[in-house]
Write a protein that holds these residues in place. Structure first.
Motif, PDB file in Angstrom:
ATOM      1  N   CYS A  44      -2.569   5.799   7.588  1.00  0.00           N
ATOM      2  CA  CYS A  44      -2.239   4.626   6.783  1.00  0.00           C
ATOM      3  C   CYS A  44      -2.837   3.338   7.345  1.00  0.00           C
ATOM      4  CB  CYS A  44      -0.737   4.488   6.619  1.00  0.00           C
ATOM      5  SG  CYS A  44       0.194   4.251   8.147  1.00  0.00           S
ATOM      6  N   HIS A  45      -3.111   3.300   8.631  1.00  0.00           N
ATOM      7  CA  HIS A  45      -3.694   2.091   9.223  1.00  0.00           C
ATOM      8  C   HIS A  45      -5.059   1.784   8.597  1.00  0.00           C
ATOM      9  CE1 HIS A  45      -0.512   1.868  12.192  1.00  0.00           C
ATOM     10  NE2 HIS A  45      -0.676   3.163  12.400  1.00  0.00           N
ATOM     11  N   GLU A  46      -5.844   2.820   8.381  1.00  0.00           N
ATOM     12  CA  GLU A  46      -7.154   2.635   7.744  1.00  0.00           C
ATOM     13  C   GLU A  46      -6.991   2.223   6.288  1.00  0.00           C
ATOM     14  OE1 GLU A  46     -10.225   2.587   9.125  1.00  0.00           O
ATOM     15  OE2 GLU A  46      -9.108   2.702  10.999  1.00  0.00           O
ATOM     16  N   ALA A  47      -5.986   2.758   5.603  1.00  0.00           N
ATOM     17  CA  ALA A  47      -5.743   2.413   4.202  1.00  0.00           C
ATOM     18  C   ALA A  47      -5.348   0.941   4.062  1.00  0.00           C
ATOM     19  CB  ALA A  47      -4.658   3.313   3.612  1.00  0.00           C
ATOM     20  N   VAL A  48      -4.471   0.474   4.924  1.00  0.00           N
ATOM     21  CA  VAL A  48      -4.049  -0.930   4.874  1.00  0.00           C
ATOM     22  C   VAL A  48      -5.229  -1.843   5.213  1.00  0.00           C
ATOM     23  CG1 VAL A  48      -2.542  -2.676   5.912  1.00  0.00           C
ATOM     24  CG2 VAL A  48      -1.627  -0.414   5.322  1.00  0.00           C
ATOM     25  N   LYS A  49      -6.019  -1.456   6.173  1.00  0.00           N
ATOM     26  CA  LYS A  49      -7.212  -2.231   6.541  1.00  0.00           C
ATOM     27  C   LYS A  49      -8.150  -2.352   5.338  1.00  0.00           C
ATOM     28  CE  LYS A  49     -10.950  -2.143   9.954  1.00  0.00           C
ATOM     29  NZ  LYS A  49     -11.507  -1.379  11.084  1.00  0.00           N
ATOM     30  N   SER A  50      -8.335  -1.264   4.615  1.00  0.00           N
ATOM     31  CA  SER A  50      -9.179  -1.268   3.419  1.00  0.00           C
ATOM     32  C   SER A  50      -8.596  -2.176   2.344  1.00  0.00           C
ATOM     33  CB  SER A  50      -9.326   0.157   2.879  1.00  0.00           C
ATOM     34  OG  SER A  50     -10.046   0.160   1.679  1.00  0.00           O
ATOM     35  N   ALA A  51      -7.293  -2.107   2.142  1.00  0.00           N
ATOM     36  CA  ALA A  51      -6.630  -2.938   1.126  1.00  0.00           C
ATOM     37  C   ALA A  51      -6.780  -4.421   1.430  1.00  0.00           C
ATOM     38  CB  ALA A  51      -5.157  -2.572   1.038  1.00  0.00           C
ATOM     39  N   VAL A  79       8.881   2.234   2.364  1.00  0.00           N
ATOM     40  CA  VAL A  79       9.458   3.554   2.126  1.00  0.00           C
ATOM     41  C   VAL A  79       8.503   4.662   2.565  1.00  0.00           C
ATOM     42  CG1 VAL A  79      10.310   5.140   0.347  1.00  0.00           C
ATOM     43  CG2 VAL A  79      10.895   2.714   0.241  1.00  0.00           C
ATOM     44  N   CYS A  80       7.280   4.656   2.037  1.00  0.00           N
ATOM     45  CA  CYS A  80       6.374   5.780   2.304  1.00  0.00           C
ATOM     46  C   CYS A  80       5.431   5.546   3.487  1.00  0.00           C
ATOM     47  CB  CYS A  80       5.569   6.137   1.048  1.00  0.00           C
ATOM     48  SG  CYS A  80       4.331   4.921   0.543  1.00  0.00           S
ATOM     49  N   LEU A  81       5.294   4.312   3.921  1.00  0.00           N
ATOM     50  CA  LEU A  81       4.395   4.010   5.048  1.00  0.00           C
ATOM     51  C   LEU A  81       5.105   3.158   6.101  1.00  0.00           C
ATOM     52  CD1 LEU A  81       1.072   3.204   3.152  1.00  0.00           C
ATOM     53  CD2 LEU A  81       1.801   5.359   4.146  1.00  0.00           C
ATOM     54  N   GLN A  82       6.258   3.598   6.512  1.00  0.00           N
ATOM     55  CA  GLN A  82       7.048   2.843   7.485  1.00  0.00           C
ATOM     56  C   GLN A  82       6.251   2.524   8.739  1.00  0.00           C
ATOM     57  OE1 GLN A  82      10.570   5.130   8.169  1.00  0.00           O
ATOM     58  NE2 GLN A  82      11.472   4.564   6.209  1.00  0.00           N
ATOM     59  N   GLU A  83       5.391   3.457   9.172  1.00  0.00           N
ATOM     60  CA  GLU A  83       4.623   3.258  10.390  1.00  0.00           C
ATOM     61  C   GLU A  83       3.555   2.179  10.232  1.00  0.00           C
ATOM     62  OE1 GLU A  83       4.700   5.985   8.446  1.00  0.00           O
ATOM     63  OE2 GLU A  83       2.740   6.913   8.348  1.00  0.00           O
ATOM     64  N   CYS A  84       3.265   1.786   8.992  1.00  0.00           N
ATOM     65  CA  CYS A  84       2.274   0.740   8.731  1.00  0.00           C
ATOM     66  C   CYS A  84       2.873  -0.481   8.062  1.00  0.00           C
ATOM     67  CB  CYS A  84       1.136   1.303   7.862  1.00  0.00           C
ATOM     68  SG  CYS A  84       0.077   2.432   8.756  1.00  0.00           S
ATOM     69  N   HIS A  85       4.176  -0.534   8.023  1.00  0.00           N
ATOM     70  CA  HIS A  85       4.879  -1.678   7.419  1.00  0.00           C
ATOM     71  C   HIS A  85       5.235  -2.676   8.519  1.00  0.00           C
ATOM     72  CE1 HIS A  85       7.403  -3.925   4.691  1.00  0.00           C
ATOM     73  NE2 HIS A  85       8.342  -3.940   5.627  1.00  0.00           N
ATOM     74  N   VAL A  88       0.874  -1.173   0.000  1.00  0.00           N
ATOM     75  CA  VAL A  88       0.000   0.000   0.000  1.00  0.00           C
ATOM     76  C   VAL A  88       0.908   1.220   0.000  1.00  0.00           C
ATOM     77  CG1 VAL A  88      -1.747   1.277   1.299  1.00  0.00           C
ATOM     78  CG2 VAL A  88      -1.817  -1.217   1.247  1.00  0.00           C
ATOM     79  N   HIS A  89       0.603   2.181  -0.889  1.00  0.00           N
ATOM     80  CA  HIS A  89       1.433   3.375  -1.050  1.00  0.00           C
ATOM     81  C   HIS A  89       0.628   4.638  -0.836  1.00  0.00           C
ATOM     82  CE1 HIS A  89       4.690   1.050  -2.954  1.00  0.00           C
ATOM     83  NE2 HIS A  89       3.713   0.380  -3.543  1.00  0.00           N
ATOM     84  N   ARG A  90       1.295   5.647  -0.371  1.00  0.00           N
ATOM     85  CA  ARG A  90       0.756   6.996  -0.271  1.00  0.00           C
ATOM     86  C   ARG A  90       0.948   7.662  -1.634  1.00  0.00           C
ATOM     87  NH1 ARG A  90       3.518   9.496   4.485  1.00  0.00           N
ATOM     88  NH2 ARG A  90       1.886   8.351   5.517  1.00  0.00           N
TER      89      ARG A  90
END
Length: 68
Positions: A41-48, A60-66, A18-20
């Protein structure tokens, strides 16, 4: 709010990153799906994960959600 995308092509480990918006690793148009705009990003990953169970935040762009 930020726009997020998920890669339709899995990485070698089976994960769909998942990318920003604006990430240097964001796949070209035919190889990504727009997830929407989210507060974090947590909501984005949940959606994915609804479509790609092995979705994970971009290292790279979502280290806090990796994870991993």
């Amino acid at each position: 709010m930020v726009s997020y995308y998920v890669s339709t092509q899995p990485q070698s480990n089976g994960e769909h990153p998942v990318h920003r918006s604006g990430c240097e690793h964001l796949p070209d148009e035919p190889h990504r799906v727009f997830l929407g705009s989210f507060v974090d990003c947590h909501e984005a990953v949940k959606s994915a994960k609804r479509h790609f169970p092995y979705a994970n935040g971009c290292a790279v762009c979502l280290q806090e959600c990796h994870s991993g």
